[in-house]
Write a protein that holds these residues in place. Structure first.
Motif, PDB file in Angstrom:
ATOM      1  N   GLY A   1      64.588  65.451  18.056  1.00  0.00           N
ATOM      2  CA  GLY A   1      63.989  66.373  19.159  1.00  0.00           C
ATOM      3  C   GLY A   1      64.442  67.771  19.199  1.00  0.00           C
ATOM      4  O   GLY A   1      64.543  68.153  17.912  1.00  0.00           O
ATOM      5  N   VAL A   2      64.628  68.469  20.269  1.00  0.00           N
ATOM      6  CA  VAL A   2      64.708  69.869  20.574  1.00  0.00           C
ATOM      7  C   VAL A   2      66.067  70.210  20.751  1.00  0.00           C
ATOM      8  O   VAL A   2      66.488  69.567  21.762  1.00  0.00           O
ATOM      9  CB  VAL A   2      63.510  70.650  21.236  1.00  0.00           C
ATOM     10  CG1 VAL A   2      64.061  72.120  21.389  1.00  0.00           C
ATOM     11  CG2 VAL A   2      62.451  70.400  20.686  1.00  0.00           C
ATOM     12  N   VAL A   3      66.738  71.206  20.215  1.00  0.00           N
ATOM     13  CA  VAL A   3      68.136  71.575  20.530  1.00  0.00           C
ATOM     14  C   VAL A   3      68.043  72.259  21.982  1.00  0.00           C
ATOM     15  O   VAL A   3      67.287  73.405  22.168  1.00  0.00           O
ATOM     16  CB  VAL A   3      68.880  72.496  19.504  1.00  0.00           C
ATOM     17  CG1 VAL A   3      70.160  73.016  20.206  1.00  0.00           C
ATOM     18  CG2 VAL A   3      69.267  71.510  18.205  1.00  0.00           C
ATOM     19  N   THR A   4      68.679  71.998  23.048  1.00  0.00           N
ATOM     20  CA  THR A   4      68.650  72.674  24.294  1.00  0.00           C
ATOM     21  C   THR A   4      69.830  73.490  24.779  1.00  0.00           C
ATOM     22  O   THR A   4      69.679  74.251  25.628  1.00  0.00           O
ATOM     23  CB  THR A   4      68.257  71.642  25.200  1.00  0.00           C
ATOM     24  OG1 THR A   4      69.246  70.633  25.447  1.00  0.00           O
ATOM     25  CG2 THR A   4      66.851  70.792  24.969  1.00  0.00           C
ATOM     26  N   ALA A   5      70.988  72.965  23.920  1.00  0.00           N
ATOM     27  CA  ALA A   5      72.238  73.814  24.367  1.00  0.00           C
ATOM     28  C   ALA A   5      72.981  73.649  23.124  1.00  0.00           C
ATOM     29  O   ALA A   5      73.080  72.528  22.331  1.00  0.00           O
ATOM     30  CB  ALA A   5      72.969  73.404  25.586  1.00  0.00           C
TER      31      ALA A   5
ATOM     32  N   GLU B   1      59.425  56.716  21.874  1.00  0.00           N
ATOM     33  CA  GLU B   1      58.817  57.927  22.167  1.00  0.00           C
ATOM     34  C   GLU B   1      59.437  58.285  23.584  1.00  0.00           C
ATOM     35  O   GLU B   1      59.124  57.716  24.690  1.00  0.00           O
ATOM     36  CB  GLU B   1      57.524  58.355  22.067  1.00  0.00           C
ATOM     37  CG  GLU B   1      57.138  58.070  20.637  1.00  0.00           C
ATOM     38  CD  GLU B   1      55.461  58.501  20.469  1.00  0.00           C
ATOM     39  OE1 GLU B   1      55.204  59.212  19.341  1.00  0.00           O
ATOM     40  OE2 GLU B   1      54.709  57.984  21.127  1.00  0.00           O
ATOM     41  N   ILE B   2      60.248  59.474  23.937  1.00  0.00           N
ATOM     42  CA  ILE B   2      60.875  59.624  24.999  1.00  0.00           C
ATOM     43  C   ILE B   2      60.565  61.028  25.793  1.00  0.00           C
ATOM     44  O   ILE B   2      60.024  60.863  26.871  1.00  0.00           O
ATOM     45  CB  ILE B   2      62.544  59.514  24.792  1.00  0.00           C
ATOM     46  CG1 ILE B   2      62.793  58.217  24.054  1.00  0.00           C
ATOM     47  CG2 ILE B   2      63.291  59.745  25.985  1.00  0.00           C
ATOM     48  CD1 ILE B   2      64.507  58.237  23.596  1.00  0.00           C
ATOM     49  N   VAL B   3      60.756  62.141  25.291  1.00  0.00           N
ATOM     50  CA  VAL B   3      60.354  63.314  25.833  1.00  0.00           C
ATOM     51  C   VAL B   3      59.099  63.885  25.233  1.00  0.00           C
ATOM     52  O   VAL B   3      58.952  63.772  23.887  1.00  0.00           O
ATOM     53  CB  VAL B   3      61.541  64.396  25.600  1.00  0.00           C
ATOM     54  CG1 VAL B   3      60.999  65.669  26.469  1.00  0.00           C
ATOM     55  CG2 VAL B   3      62.806  63.777  26.486  1.00  0.00           C
ATOM     56  N   THR B   4      58.225  64.227  25.996  1.00  0.00           N
ATOM     57  CA  THR B   4      56.852  64.751  25.551  1.00  0.00           C
ATOM     58  C   THR B   4      57.212  65.930  24.541  1.00  0.00           C
ATOM     59  O   THR B   4      57.588  66.804  24.810  1.00  0.00           O
ATOM     60  CB  THR B   4      55.769  64.931  26.618  1.00  0.00           C
ATOM     61  OG1 THR B   4      55.731  63.761  27.402  1.00  0.00           O
ATOM     62  CG2 THR B   4      54.415  65.435  25.999  1.00  0.00           C
TER      63      THR B   4
END
Length: 351
Positions: A67-71, A322-325
């Motif tokens: 996924g994407v690092v958010t913090a 698949e969880i977050v778009t």
């Protein structure tokens, strides 16, 4: 955030989609918005209460995601908000996970989150087993049992990359076709024929240098019997549901070595080999030489169905949740509660 949690050991039917508190990262951690998570066979054993270690209920299954690092925590230096990463993470079947910075690996360009999520557990397990545990050399004959599953296909692909001649053994034609597509030179359908005779027909008697076995059960002994003198047998799990008993005289007569390897503790017990393997593996992945086979993709709401498909060995390759778009996470804020750069999601915040 939403998370798939198991509330009662037994079957995937006890999984519920709960709303739970989103975890904050510690000083050396990163928070990842999970786009995709992969289901591995040990996940099904854990929720059934049949794994080697127990986890307190209720818990979120899953150990592999992307996924994407958010913090990021205050002492993180290598990973930044906005980075796309793959990681090994407990509780991966959720919208967010917290992982150590060292566990977050950049995703190569052109690789989507599902493929990235489906790469690490099986491929890294297979690479450790082949490279460090079995010490596979170019020209070795490697027998892979359970070659149609995620771990088996990864072992076929990576053994081929290491220059080995691969015999893939699996339970049906579709799985063997997938193994040939990943580089297997020979295939044996051990559900419809005698495993030992199939190996001998492919390479002759006693010609196997390495066995990679994530299956166990009744196939272990015939595979061991076809090892050459001084051969190496690596046990990785028991997808058959049966832990085999081995007659030690076979080990004595063949001068064979039987070793076990478990991904969760490998780096702890052999940090030097783990670091080397991870670097070499990452180079192969970034060069495009590793591509997991995705059998099916499920939404988070269908986590129970995804896990059932893996538990019943219906999949050829990996099953992904698949969880977050993808693309739904954008930079626009700093979260003062975390004390690190953070992102907000374009989806409703459920924390």
């Amino acid at each position: 955030m939403r998370a798939a949690r198991i509330h009662e050991l037994g079957s995937a039917e006890a999984i519920r989609i709960d709303t739970v508190e989103r975890p904050p990262p510690g000083p050396r951690d990163v928070l990842v918005a999970v786009e995709a998570a992969a289901v591995n066979f040990p996940d099904t054993l854990m929720i059934a209460g049949r794994y080697q270690t127990k986890t307190q209920l209720p818990f979120v299954p899953g150990h592999e995601c992307a996924g994407v690092v958010t913090a990021v925590g205050s002492r993180v230096t290598r990973v930044a908000p906005g980075d796309r990463v793959a990681t090994l993470a407990s509780g991966a079947f959720a919208e967010y996970v917290v992982v150590p910075e060292s566990s977050a690996v950049p995703i190569p360009e052109g690789v989507d989150a599902a493929e990235a999520a489906a790469t690490w557990v099986c491929h890294l397990t297979a690479y450790h087993a082949l490279r460090s545990t079995a010490q596979v050399q170019s020209g070795d004959v490697v027998l892979v049992l359970g070659a149609g599953g995620g771990l088996g296909l990864a072992a076929v692909e990576l053994a081929t990359a290491l220059g080995a001649t691969v015999i893939a053994a699996a339970s049906n034609a579709d799985k063997l076709t997938a193994a040939r597509e990943r580089g297997a030179r020979h295939t044996v359908d051990y559900a419809g024929s005698d495993l030992r005779e199939g190996i001998r027909a492919a390479v002759g008697p006693g010609a196997v240098q390495v066995v990679i076995d994530p299956v166990g059960g009744r196939w272990a002994e015939p595979a061991l019997r076809e090892l050459s003198w001084g051969g190496r047998y690596v046990t990785l799990g028991y997808a058959s549901g049966e832990i085999p008993s081995i007659a030690l005289n076979l080990v004595l007569l063949k001068g064979a070595v039987i070793k076990g390897m478990e991904i969760r503790t490998f780096a702890q017990h052999d940090p030097h080999s783990a670091g080397r393997d991870r670097m070499e593996f990452t180079e192969l992945w970034q060069a495009g030489r590793i591509r997991p086979r995705i059998h099916a993709r499920y939404p988070l709401e269908d986590t129970a169905a995804a896990m059932t498909a893996v538990a019943n060995r219906q999949s050829v390759g990996k099953v992904v949740i698949e969880i977050v778009t993808p693309g739904a996470v954008e930079v626009d804020e700093i979260d003062p509660l975390i004390g690190a750069h953070a992102f907000s999601s374009a989806q409703p915040d459920k924390s």
